[in-house]
Write an enzyme that holds these catalytic residues in place. Structure first.
Site, PDB file in Angstrom:
ATOM      1  CB  CYS A 162      56.135  28.216  18.869  1.00  0.00           C
ATOM      2  SG  CYS A 162      55.393  27.431  20.316  1.00  0.00           S
TER       3      CYS A 162
ATOM      4  CB  CYS B  25      51.385  32.294  23.952  1.00  0.00           C
ATOM      5  SG  CYS B  25      51.374  30.541  24.397  1.00  0.00           S
TER       6      CYS B  25
ATOM      7  CB  CYS C 106      60.427  34.229  23.547  1.00  0.00           C
ATOM      8  SG  CYS C 106      60.401  32.560  23.031  1.00  0.00           S
TER       9      CYS C 106
ATOM     10  CB  CYS D   9      54.893  34.259  23.070  1.00  0.00           C
ATOM     11  SG  CYS D   9      56.464  33.492  22.599  1.00  0.00           S
TER      12      CYS D   9
ATOM     13  CB  CYS E 235      67.213  30.197  27.863  1.00  0.00           C
ATOM     14  SG  CYS E 235      65.544  30.232  27.262  1.00  0.00           S
TER      15      CYS E 235
ATOM     16  CD  GLU F 158      65.592  34.144  19.319  1.00  0.00           C
ATOM     17  OE1 GLU F 158      65.230  35.021  18.543  1.00  0.00           O
ATOM     18  OE2 GLU F 158      65.106  34.002  20.454  1.00  0.00           O
TER      19      GLU F 158
HETATM   20  N1  SAH Z   1      56.397  26.757  25.234  1.00  0.00           N
HETATM   21  C1  SAH Z   1      57.038  26.734  26.510  1.00  0.00           C
HETATM   22  C2  SAH Z   1      58.452  27.264  26.522  1.00  0.00           C
HETATM   23  C3  SAH Z   1      58.749  28.534  25.739  1.00  0.00           C
HETATM   24  S1  SAH Z   1      58.156  30.074  26.352  1.00  0.00           S
HETATM   25  C4  SAH Z   1      56.183  27.465  27.531  1.00  0.00           C
HETATM   26  O1  SAH Z   1      55.178  28.048  27.139  1.00  0.00           O
HETATM   27  O2  SAH Z   1      56.494  27.429  28.704  1.00  0.00           O
HETATM   28  C5  SAH Z   1      58.913  30.273  27.887  1.00  0.00           C
HETATM   29  C6  SAH Z   1      58.455  31.521  28.622  1.00  0.00           C
HETATM   30  O3  SAH Z   1      58.794  32.677  27.848  1.00  0.00           O
HETATM   31  C7  SAH Z   1      56.956  31.662  28.853  1.00  0.00           C
HETATM   32  O4  SAH Z   1      56.552  31.196  30.068  1.00  0.00           O
HETATM   33  C8  SAH Z   1      56.808  33.145  28.924  1.00  0.00           C
HETATM   34  O5  SAH Z   1      56.817  33.511  30.255  1.00  0.00           O
HETATM   35  C9  SAH Z   1      58.029  33.726  28.354  1.00  0.00           C
HETATM   36  N2  SAH Z   1      57.741  34.749  27.368  1.00  0.00           N
HETATM   37  C10 SAH Z   1      57.406  34.610  26.070  1.00  0.00           C
HETATM   38  N3  SAH Z   1      57.242  35.815  25.503  1.00  0.00           N
HETATM   39  C11 SAH Z   1      57.483  36.735  26.456  1.00  0.00           C
HETATM   40  C12 SAH Z   1      57.475  38.165  26.479  1.00  0.00           C
HETATM   41  N4  SAH Z   1      57.216  38.875  25.395  1.00  0.00           N
HETATM   42  N5  SAH Z   1      57.772  38.770  27.650  1.00  0.00           N
HETATM   43  C13 SAH Z   1      58.077  38.049  28.763  1.00  0.00           C
HETATM   44  N6  SAH Z   1      58.098  36.711  28.785  1.00  0.00           N
HETATM   45  C14 SAH Z   1      57.794  36.062  27.652  1.00  0.00           C
END
Ligand code: SAH
Length: 373
Positions: A131, A135, A357, A138, A124, A111
């Site tokens: 990944c 997390c 994401c 995410c 972005c 994406e």
């Molecule tokens: N791995 C890296 C980059 C990818 S995620 C990192 O962790 O920074 C980038 C951002 O996406 C994260 O900081 C998080 O804030 C955001 N993110 C991921 N899932 C999300 C969700 N469901 N709602 C809001 N932000 C999200």
């Protein structure tokens, strides 16, 4: 869309055995020119002409590089191509956010999202397919890592967007795409070599010419690679913090067990140039959004050149979290700002197009399965 086959075809090998030229940084290009027997005294000039043609003018065919001799164009086309990633889907949200699902050579999908607004346009980009971080909030974390992206696949996302937005530097118009952030799928600092090379390509002043302040690498906290990024590239750093203490952060961002908050913030303090570091903080109702969490966050970041990006949680099907209400989020923000830390509360972008994401890719993969059932 926007992808034109290289048509300088004299004895050109099939595309599969040719490499995308836009995955080469300046050193890589110089080495490639040496292999193509370009005389040493010409290489610098030729490299500069190629960078200008490909990254400044947006050439999609070697024949468009008219300042190169025909023989060199032909030889380049025998070994390289300028074909963009294939577009599987494009969604435009009511707020102008554009999200593309792109297909790579081996059929994997990634994406890329363009977010306009506030006098800038941010692209972005993804750095991995899937990944490894898992997390908790995410959506990409629910997919296994499938593979690393190459530098060409990262840069290809930018070239694709520039094609679509008709926004190549040479147009002379004010740019629509002003910033690139590594906040798509994947952990960029677990794919350091390719990400660093992609950054060098973005920063080349004869090509795309992004300044270091306009390229941001976002990490969940790969401490040793933060030091390396600062030393070698000095682009902007964003850190996904999400909680003010190790206990909670380890639950939300399991990588915290390896590099806890103390070590992570030390690396931020060492990051060169006194540059502003952005801390991302996803607001999760009842989990990390209390007044005392905001105060703990203030205490943690004291003395750092820090800004906090407050991100309302973007829900996805089956996610165990909720987004706090407006009043709670504004209050959290006010505590940070009264404590002297700039803390913009991001408006959720592109909710109507599954902009969280990893969501678009998953939706695209589910569809055929559902049909088959
Ligand atoms: N791995 C890296 C980059 C990818 S995620 C990192 O962790 O920074 C980038 C951002 O996406 C994260 O900081 C998080 O804030 C955001 N993110 C991921 N899932 C999300 C969700 N469901 N709602 C809001 N932000 C999200």
């Amino acid at each position: 869309m926007g992808a034109t086959e290289a048509t300088t075809t004299e004895a050109a090998a099939p595309e599969s055995s040719r490499e995308p030229l836009y995955g080469l940084d300046r050193d890589g290009l110089m080495a490639a020119l040496a292999e193509l027997d370009v005389p040493a005294r010409e290489r610098r000039m030729r490299a500069r002409q190629i960078v200008h043609g490909v990254f400044h003018r947006g050439a999609t065919d070697f024949d468009q590089l008219t300042d190169l001799p025909k023989t060199l164009r032909t030889r380049l086309a025998q070994h390289f191509h300028l074909v963009r990633p294939q577009v599987v889907a494009c969604h435009q949200a009511a707020d102008g956010t554009l999200k593309w699902l792109l297909r790579l050579d081996d059929g994997q999908e990634i994406e890329t999202v363009f977010i306009p607004g506030g006098g800038r346009g941010t692209l972005c980009v993804s750095s991995q397919v899937g990944c490894t971080l898992s997390c908790a909030f995410c959506h990409t974390g629910t997919m296994p890592l499938v593979r690393q992206l190459t530098a060409a696949e990262i840069v290809g996302q930018v070239l694709h967007a520039l094609d679509q937005l008709a926004d190549w530097p040479r147009s002379g118009r004010p740019r629509r795409l002003t910033n690139v952030v590594f906040m798509g799928m994947g952990e960029p600092l677990f794919n350091y070599e390719a990400v660093a090379r992609a950054c060098r390509i973005l920063l080349d002043r004869h090509g795309l010419g992004f300044s270091r302040r306009k390229v941001t690498v976002s990490t969940a906290g790969v401490v040793p690679a933060i030091d390396r990024l600062g030393r070698e590239l000095g682009v902007r750093l964003a850190v996904s913090l999400h909680a003010p203490d190790d206990e909670r952060r380890s639950r939300l961002v399991p990588l915290n067990r390896k590099w806890p908050i103390g070590q992570l913030l030390e690396a931020c303090r060492r990051y060169p140039g006194g540059r502003m570091i952005t801390f991302e903080y996803v607001l999760l109702a009842g989990v990390n959004d209390a007044d005392e969490d905001a105060r703990a966050l203030l205490a943690l970041l004291r003395g750092l050149p820090a800004k906090v990006n407050l991100i309302p949680f973007n829900p996805w099907p089956g996610s165990p979290f909720r987004c706090p209400d407006e009043v709670r989020m504004r209050r959290f923000r006010r505590i940070l700002e009264e404590g002297g830390i700039e803390a913009p509360l991001r408006t959720p972008r592109g909710r109507d197009i599954l902009a969280a994401c990893g969501q678009l890719r998953t939706a695209a993969r589910r569809r055929p399965r559902r049909r088959a059932a």
